[in-house]
Design a protein around this motif. Sequence first.
Motif, PDB file in Angstrom:
ATOM      1  N   THR A  59      49.826 -11.720  15.992  1.00 42.60           N
ATOM      2  CA  THR A  59      50.988 -10.925  15.598  1.00 42.60           C
ATOM      3  C   THR A  59      50.702  -9.455  15.890  1.00 42.60           C
ATOM      4  O   THR A  59      49.725  -8.895  15.375  1.00 42.60           O
ATOM      5  N   PRO A  65      53.544  -3.857  13.539  1.00 38.45           N
ATOM      6  CA  PRO A  65      54.921  -3.333  13.614  1.00 38.45           C
ATOM      7  C   PRO A  65      54.925  -1.880  14.078  1.00 38.45           C
ATOM      8  O   PRO A  65      54.011  -1.104  13.765  1.00 38.45           O
ATOM      9  N   ASN A 101      57.266 -14.987  13.109  1.00 41.82           N
ATOM     10  CA  ASN A 101      56.955 -13.562  13.065  1.00 41.82           C
ATOM     11  C   ASN A 101      56.031 -13.174  14.221  1.00 41.82           C
ATOM     12  O   ASN A 101      56.236 -12.143  14.884  1.00 41.82           O
ATOM     13  N   SER A 123      57.088 -10.698  17.368  1.00 45.20           N
ATOM     14  CA  SER A 123      56.309  -9.483  17.639  1.00 45.20           C
ATOM     15  C   SER A 123      55.897  -9.415  19.103  1.00 45.20           C
ATOM     16  O   SER A 123      55.874  -8.333  19.699  1.00 45.20           O
ATOM     17  N   PRO A 125      61.411  -6.100  16.232  1.00 50.43           N
ATOM     18  CA  PRO A 125      60.888  -5.723  14.912  1.00 50.43           C
ATOM     19  C   PRO A 125      61.251  -6.750  13.847  1.00 50.43           C
ATOM     20  O   PRO A 125      62.325  -7.376  13.899  1.00 50.43           O
ATOM     21  N   THR A 126      60.359  -6.932  12.904  1.00 50.73           N
ATOM     22  CA  THR A 126      60.583  -7.910  11.841  1.00 50.73           C
ATOM     23  C   THR A 126      60.180  -7.310  10.500  1.00 50.73           C
ATOM     24  O   THR A 126      59.482  -6.300  10.423  1.00 50.73           O
TER      25      THR A 126
END
Length: 387
Positions: free
Chosen positions: A250, A253, A283, A287, A292-293
């Motif tokens: 991941t 962010p 997720n 990514s 964006p999450t």
Amino acid sequence: MDVTRTEPGLSAEAGLTTGALARRLGVSPTTLRSWERRYGIGPAERAAGRHRRWTPRDVAMLETMCRLTSAGVAPAEAARAARNELAAATPPPAAADSSGAGTAVAGASAVGARDDARDGATTARNVPAAASATTSGSGPEAGPGPGAVSMSASPPPSASEVAAAWPPPEDDIGQELRGLARAAVRLDAPAVEERLAAAVARHGLARAWQEVMVPSLHAVGRKWASAGDRYVEVEHLLSWHVSTVLRRHTLPPVAPPDPAAPGPVLLACVPGEQHTLPLEALNAGLSQLGIPTRMFAGAVPAEALSVAVRRLGPAAVVLWAQARSTASLALAQHVAATVWGVKGARSQPLVVLGGPGWAGRPGHGMLRPTGLAEALDALSAAHRHRS
């Protein structure tokens, strides 16, 4: 107990007890005794009172056995390859050798040969044709039958040759599943981590999740359900390492460069739902697509979810429900009806329903993807549409 102390008549190298060796290899003592009984993978020496003591040669053979079974090779085939590899690496004994080690190895091979012959049908079903041909071919140039240890001048197949005889990567998902399951049952954390990482590297995140991680988790869950609490520790260990690998893939962010960019994708488990692994996989995939999450932990309260939606103005909200008892269509409809923004420019989120709990509960205007790849495609398209 001091496992390095040797009994009278034994060399300092023959000091490992069965318990110490089991801890070193990450298997149970019962497994070692079973391998000795079924496949002849046993100690060459015993201390006074018939206590097993494992020499470095024995340990090397068992390490090969563990490596191959972790790779998905059937135990009978792995034992045969381990014995052959040891025999190939061992120089011929001198004529005056009176240590008896050669006799012990030969005896172990004979025991394994008899047992492998008995289990030959099972092994043939588990080993692909290419691997079977290596040890049990037919015709004038055929080698020994199933379970036999070749004593001819031609070198026996090595462990790497046996492993190479499996199908190419496109067809070996079953092998990967067997190897991962065996490593998990042994609670072999390094092997579990290695096999999960290798699956992602080989197949990509979406396919590794759908075809390796999910089936493995389901298989362990079924085993736990059928055996009471015997396999609960296996499920917890496997789940932890699946989560670790997913988080490792991941990307961190980042703030959107444009304040007017679409909101993030909000990922949440519905109230009462603790299964976060599917959302962790989603997720990670989002990514990698640069979307964006905002990922929330399990069982998000309904009021907290509503507040987060209003504060974030997400482009989409994914609601995961593993069980039908937690899948609240009323909550999903409430989230879908949430609006934000100034009058004349109000927005609403796309709601995506994930998990088997939503089966048979269609929501008007909501998406229900059937797998991770489909969810990634749908959310990527929705995010682009709002850009």
